[in-house]
Design a protein around this motif. Sequence first.
Motif, PDB file in Angstrom:
ATOM      1  N   PRO A  67      11.329 -13.707  24.753  1.00 15.32           N
ATOM      2  CA  PRO A  67      10.605 -13.481  23.493  1.00 15.32           C
ATOM      3  C   PRO A  67       9.962 -14.747  22.926  1.00 15.32           C
ATOM      4  CG  PRO A  67      12.701 -12.318  23.473  1.00 15.32           C
ATOM      5  CD  PRO A  67      12.723 -13.212  24.671  1.00 15.32           C
ATOM      6  N   LEU A 127       9.047 -14.522  15.269  1.00 13.06           N
ATOM      7  CA  LEU A 127       8.497 -15.532  16.177  1.00 13.06           C
ATOM      8  C   LEU A 127       6.978 -15.706  16.079  1.00 13.06           C
ATOM      9  CD1 LEU A 127      10.680 -14.942  19.373  1.00 13.06           C
ATOM     10  CD2 LEU A 127      10.901 -16.748  17.653  1.00 13.06           C
ATOM     11  N   PRO A 128       6.182 -14.648  15.879  1.00 14.46           N
ATOM     12  CA  PRO A 128       4.729 -14.862  15.787  1.00 14.46           C
ATOM     13  C   PRO A 128       4.318 -15.717  14.587  1.00 14.46           C
ATOM     14  CG  PRO A 128       5.214 -12.555  16.278  1.00 14.46           C
ATOM     15  CD  PRO A 128       6.520 -13.205  15.921  1.00 14.46           C
ATOM     16  N   LYS A 129       5.223 -15.921  13.640  1.00  8.73           N
ATOM     17  CA  LYS A 129       4.903 -16.717  12.449  1.00  8.73           C
ATOM     18  C   LYS A 129       5.035 -18.215  12.685  1.00  8.73           C
ATOM     19  CE  LYS A 129       6.467 -13.015   9.350  1.00  8.73           C
ATOM     20  NZ  LYS A 129       7.447 -12.628   8.304  1.00  8.73           N
ATOM     21  N   PRO A 158       3.091 -18.468  19.269  1.00 11.91           N
ATOM     22  CA  PRO A 158       1.682 -18.636  19.639  1.00 11.91           C
ATOM     23  C   PRO A 158       1.392 -19.832  20.549  1.00 11.91           C
ATOM     24  CG  PRO A 158       1.863 -18.046  17.331  1.00 11.91           C
ATOM     25  CD  PRO A 158       3.260 -18.288  17.808  1.00 11.91           C
ATOM     26  N   ILE A 207      13.421 -12.386  16.698  1.00 12.58           N
ATOM     27  CA  ILE A 207      12.259 -11.884  17.446  1.00 12.58           C
ATOM     28  C   ILE A 207      11.105 -11.434  16.539  1.00 12.58           C
ATOM     29  CG2 ILE A 207      11.472 -10.062  19.023  1.00 12.58           C
ATOM     30  CD1 ILE A 207      14.192 -10.332  20.455  1.00 12.58           C
ATOM     31  N   PRO A 208      11.340 -10.637  15.468  1.00 12.55           N
ATOM     32  CA  PRO A 208      10.201 -10.219  14.644  1.00 12.55           C
ATOM     33  C   PRO A 208       9.508 -11.379  13.932  1.00 12.55           C
ATOM     34  CG  PRO A 208      12.137  -8.840  14.227  1.00 12.55           C
ATOM     35  CD  PRO A 208      12.597 -10.019  15.017  1.00 12.55           C
ATOM     36  N   GLU A 266       6.773 -15.165  24.929  1.00 13.16           N
ATOM     37  CA  GLU A 266       5.777 -14.110  24.719  1.00 13.16           C
ATOM     38  C   GLU A 266       5.222 -14.086  23.297  1.00 13.16           C
ATOM     39  OE1 GLU A 266       7.714 -10.502  25.915  1.00 13.16           O
ATOM     40  OE2 GLU A 266       7.115 -10.753  28.027  1.00 13.16           O
ATOM     41  N   LEU A 267       6.012 -14.521  22.309  1.00  9.93           N
ATOM     42  CA  LEU A 267       5.635 -14.282  20.915  1.00  9.93           C
ATOM     43  C   LEU A 267       5.289 -15.527  20.108  1.00  9.93           C
ATOM     44  CD1 LEU A 267       8.267 -11.508  20.101  1.00  9.93           C
ATOM     45  CD2 LEU A 267       5.841 -11.206  20.580  1.00  9.93           C
TER      46      LEU A 267
END
Length: 319
Positions: free
Chosen positions: A271, A247-249, A277, A244-245, A274-275
């Motif tokens: 997740p 995923l935005p990458k 992009p 989860i931490p 939501e995360l």
Amino acid sequence: MAETQVQEGKAPFKIPSIDEPCFTYYKIIGDLSSGAPPVIIAHGGPGAGHEYLLPFADLWQQYGLPVIFYDQIGCAASTHLPQKAGDQSFWQEQLFQDELDNLLDHLDVRRDPGFHLLGQSWGGMLGAAFAARRPRGLRRLVLASALASKELATRGTLLLREQMPPDMQKALDEAEQKGEYDSPAYKEALDFYYRKHVCRADPFPPAELLPALKHLSEDTTVYRTMNGPSPLTADGSLNNWTVIPRLPKITSPTLVYNGEYDTSHDIAQVPFFELVPRVRWITFPGGGHMCHLEGGGLRERILKVVGEFLTHKDIPEAQ
């Protein structure tokens, strides 16, 4: 129609803590020199082997995309390491990331036109973690019945258990309390769970799933150490795993899908949606965890959705 070409091989894989030579078995469907990005297929389990995902070989025939299947270390046609059974410090995500990196380099598929990655179940967990590193050459990502964290996976499993008949719930609870998983009542409950949530094909199991069941039963090293004694009892090295931490990458366009009755419950998909992009999430009505093996048109719909996502010209690639 693209001509079917099949190539098999073994990629040497050096593991620092292992003295013996190791290798990763792979199978290529199609022509890597065709100019189209190949699709790397990462299987689940852990320890299930590649065969149950062979329906995706049709991506070559129908969409002109070469497909690369491989057996992860410790299972099927790759090197087995039974001496590492129970060694949770060894069987970690990083080992499989290193193996995937090694395979990509061995096959030299990072350069233009790059490659796509499709991971199913545990393979999707690995795929999400791999994509978060923004590896050179990765074009698009498919997370098929994947899980964003083991904690969410466990919560999803509990929700599915609560829907089972009370006598089956009792059998599961008693087996876990006693550590005994061979009782007829437990096996009946597990069979019910498999047919409703793992693979809803009728008859069950479908022929494509038999090799995976064989791999998982004949060498329990990887699955037992990483997951636990049963699909419904998790106490392995993945127990605290989460992507989860990270995923935005992920910069690659990403397709997430699961089935309506999937063991990979919706709560473990949120997740990703939501995360990540650039993401699209589809839940297939009537589908289970192996919906690419299921009837009612599901198998065909999944291949179409995946094939069109990987070949659609209007999706901007990662920068």
